[in-house]
Design a protein around this motif. Structure first.
Motif, mmCIF file in Angstrom:
data_model
loop_
_atom_site.group_PDB
_atom_site.id
_atom_site.type_symbol
_atom_site.label_atom_id
_atom_site.label_comp_id
_atom_site.label_asym_id
_atom_site.label_seq_id
_atom_site.Cartn_x
_atom_site.Cartn_y
_atom_site.Cartn_z
ATOM 1 N N GLU A 1 -3.534 1.550 -8.210
ATOM 2 C CA GLU A 1 -2.226 2.100 -8.559
ATOM 3 C C GLU A 1 -1.883 3.293 -7.661
ATOM 4 O O GLU A 1 -0.732 3.457 -7.238
ATOM 5 N N GLU A 2 -2.887 4.108 -7.349
ATOM 6 C CA GLU A 2 -2.659 5.246 -6.449
ATOM 7 C C GLU A 2 -2.204 4.750 -5.077
ATOM 8 O O GLU A 2 -1.273 5.307 -4.484
ATOM 9 N N THR B 1 1.422 3.365 -5.177
ATOM 10 C CA THR B 1 2.397 4.453 -5.187
ATOM 11 C C THR B 1 2.573 5.019 -3.784
ATOM 12 O O THR B 1 3.696 5.224 -3.312
ATOM 13 N N LYS C 1 5.859 4.557 -0.719
ATOM 14 C CA LYS C 1 6.561 5.683 -0.107
ATOM 15 C C LYS C 1 6.567 5.620 1.412
ATOM 16 O O LYS C 1 7.362 6.319 2.049
#
Length: 731
Positions: A340-341, A344, A348
């Motif tokens: 999940e990190e 994310t 970006k």
């Protein structure tokens, strides 16, 4: 003789054989173990469970209570590492079969069948080993539930492959697949809590075939756990003991020990056992990850990123996310925080602009790309130098490693589009000429933007720039765009400019008769030098002192402004600052045969101005008036109100009274002003000024709407129309 006593005997023999190579010791011990079994010394005889505390459960079990039946069966089976004397598999089987044959509780029914698999696949304690029956029960269980054991620090186990591996493990030899099958079977016996004894037997078979660090590690670890359990009842060893064991087998090159050591370092809070990022990477470098399963690679990278920071952390996160994409969700569940990190972060950096924003957002990535993102968004305002600097940043291997091949290719395309945008945004000759020079100097630009050269040439031509004057105009643009912060910086720049043009050949010098004469509109060396130096001096003064400095600033820089290297522009600027600037200006008006000269200077940090009026008669100057005034702007109504305060001369000083003043209304769109004498000022009106009656009320500059214009008009009106307020002592 109990099995535990036998273990002590075998352990003593093992220590006695310590000098002998490990594979020979294992061989000897295995032969001894087999001999003892044949003599029935280690036969796992049926024990006698203590059922006295379970009288109530026994009563309910006999009446058909399924949960009570399960409890009695579990007591008879006992836990894997409990003493043999309390194990009675025969009674346990009887009760488990009863639970398995009922239909009231499906979960307990499935669990009972799994217990029957455990008992029959090992045998002993009152029953014989029955592989076929064990296989039958396991197949029934697998049809109803998933028996996989998922780990974050070692290979997962799945019983659906048990009998396939069990059959392979019967073979002898040191073939890697056979060894792998034996270790797998050993792990199943131990980790599914089937039989600690049989698990060790399978490891012994591996060690007999040759030295195997993983088998030796598991053998010592399981024996240690068995010992800890027997003496303390604990199922885990202390952290200190565990780390000592792991370090021992890390040095012996055990993959299982290395991965568990890396994971435990990521979990522990004990500083003595926590790896640094460097130590964690050094450990991983000793593992040939290319030969591992995707599952094990995922676990190694997951725990490695826990130790890392900055670029290495996100690079390893990428490996975790990519590795997880090829595995099922149950297998990767332990790594969901890292996945999940990365998702994310990855979301970006889909564009190069996003990548730069992320580098500013994440503290550990700051400094990777040193570019002003706001300027990037406006295409560097047409300046090519920051674009070239950014291109060098983009070539950093860390960026490619962090973004990945696909995104990095996308970044390069985005960057090349940015080059076109910068060219389009270049609106001045200097910016266009800079771009032209960089295209000539950089192969990567020239290859992509040869066609842009023609476009730039046409734009320069439209500005009147060609090969004959572009260098001169480029220098002019450079001066205009340079920001001088100190006189010292300006002096150095000016010195360099003078030297450059002193060394430059004159394009108007005498040439051979067959050489065409240059056009006369092109300035020669001396003309170029003079014009550029004058422009530079004015630019230095304006940048350092300002367009409209206050009195203190002008006085502070007065000495420098009058220095030789700034002349004649320094003297001209000083005169402008002290006579016609925004906050310090002067003027004159003649009334009959008297010339009045006035000077207005703003008091720094206030809305007040000082006003000095002098009269000049027969070449003699006299102080006629000294007071203050104020100017207030009403921007909404476009009106400036000027108040000149009356002051009278008494005892060698001017005494001011704000209650007496001449108020002048200066409206933007009106050709004249409105005068309002207040208090004593009205008595000083004198219309005999020698001009038409409306002349004192006319604006000096109808088109200008500023405080300066309003004040100059007001002071002229005051001198002409209210002349009696002045000190006229020249008669």
């Amino acid at each position: 003789m109990s099995y535990f006593c036998l273990e002590l005997v075998l352990f003593r023999i093992y220590m006695y054989l310590f000098p002998i190579p490990i594979y020979m010791k294992a061989n000897i011990l295995l032969l001894l173990f087999t001999l003892l079994i044949s003599l029935n010394v280690v036969a796992q005889k049926k024990g006698k469970p203590d059922l006295k505390p379970y009288k109530d459960e026994m009563k309910r079990a006999k009446k058909g209570d399924v949960q009570a039946m399960m409890k009695i069966a579990d007591v008879c089976k006992a836990e894997m590492m409990q003493h043999d004397e309390i194990k009675d598999y025969k009674k346990a089987v009887e009760w488990y079969i009863k639970v398995a044959n009922q239909n009231s509780n499906t979960d307990l029914q499935t669990l009972a069948k799994f217990r029957l698999f455990q008992l029959y696949v090992s045998g002993g304690y009152g029953i014989g080993q029955d592989i076929n029956l064990a296989k039958n029960y396991l197949e029934q269980v697998l049809s109803q539930t998933d028996l996989r054991m998922i780990y974050d620090d070692k290979p997962n186990l799945d019983l659906k492959n048990f009998f396939e591996n069990y059959l392979k493990a019967q073979e002898s030899g040191n073939d890697p697949k056979i060894i792998e099958a034996k270790i797998y079977v050993a792990r199943c016996y131990f980790e599914y809590e089937i039989s600690h004894t049989i698990a060790l037997q399978w490891l012994a078979k591996v060690i007999v075939e040759g030295e195997n660090p993983d088998a030796s590690f598991l053998e010592e670890k399981w024996r240690t756990l068995f010992s800890v359990y027997r003496y303390s009842g604990e199922k885990e060893m202390t952290k200190n003991r565990l780390f000592d064991l792991l370090e021992k087998y890390v040095q012996k090159n055990s993959l299982l020990a290395k991965v568990e050591r890396l994971a435990e370092s990521g979990k522990t809070s004990l500083a003595n056992y926590k790896y640094t990022a460097q130590a964690a990477n050094q450990l991983v470098e000793t593992i040939n990850t290319s030969t591992l399963t995707p599952e094990m690679r995922l676990k190694i990278y997951y725990w490695l990123q826990k130790h890392e920071k900055g670029i290495p952390h996100y690079v390893t996160l990428r490996k975790v996310a990519i590795g997880a994409g090829n595995l099922d969700s149950l297998t990767t569940n332990f790594a969901k925080d890292a996945i999940e990190e990365f998702r994310t972060f990855h979301s970006k950096i889909q564009t190069f602009e996003g990548f730069m924003l992320a580098c500013n957002e994440y503290p550990s990535l700051k400094g990777l790309v040193n570019t002003n993102i706001d300027l990037y968004k406006v295409h560097f305002e047409g300046n090519v130098q920051p674009l070239i600097a950014l291109y060098k940043e983009l070539q950093k291997p860390e960026i490619k490693e962090l973004a990945g091949e696909i995104l990095y290719t996308k970044y390069n395309k985005e960057f090349m589009n940015k080059v076109t945008q910068v060219i389009d945004a270049a609106e001045t000759p200097r910016k266009l000429l800079d771009i032209q020079k960089e295209i000539d100097a950089n192969a990567w630009l020239k290859a992509e933007y040869t066609l842009q050269q023609q476009k730039i040439a046409k734009r320069l031509e439209s500005m009147g720039i060609d090969s004959t004057n572009k260098e001169f105009l480029y220098e002019m643009a450079t001066i205009e765009e340079t920001k001088f912060r100190t006189f010292e910086q300006g002096r150095y720049f000016l010195s360099s400019l003078e030297k450059k043009y002193n060394d430059m050949p004159n394009n108007r010098t005498k040439k051979k008769t067959n050489t065409p004469t240059p056009p006369t509109n092109i300035p020669n060396r001396e003309e170029m030098k003079a014009r550029l130096i004058s422009l530079t001096r004015n630019k230095i003064i304006t940048d350092v002192v300002g367009e409209n400095p206050n009195r203190e600033q002008i006085q502070r820089h007065r000495q420098t402004l009058l220095e030789t290297w700034l002349q004649p522009e320094g003297m001209s600027k000083y005169f402008y600052y002290t006579s016609d600037s925004k906050f310090w200006f002067s003027g004159e008006i003649k009334r009959h045969n008297v010339l009045y000269f006035y000077e207005v200077v703003k008091v720094t940090g206030t809305d007040t101005y000082t006003l000095i009026i002098k009269s000049v008669v027969n070449n003699n100057s006299y102080l006629a008036y000294s007071s203050t005034l104020k100017a207030n702007l009403d921007a909404k109504n476009e009106v400036i109100t000027v108040s000149i305060y009356y002051a009278r001369y008494k005892g060698y000083q001017w005494l001011r009274n704000e209650g007496d003043a001449l108020r002048v209304i200066y409206e933007k769109n009106a050709p004249t002003i409105t005068c309002q004498p207040i208090g004593a000022v009205s008595q000083f009106e004198d219309k005999n000024h020698g001009y038409s009656a409306d002349f004192p009320f006319k604006k000096l500059n109808v088109r200008e709407f500023s405080e300066k214009a309003a004040i100059k008009t007001a002071v002229q009106c005051f001198i002409l129309q209210y002349n009696r307020a002045l000190l006229n002592n020249y008669n």
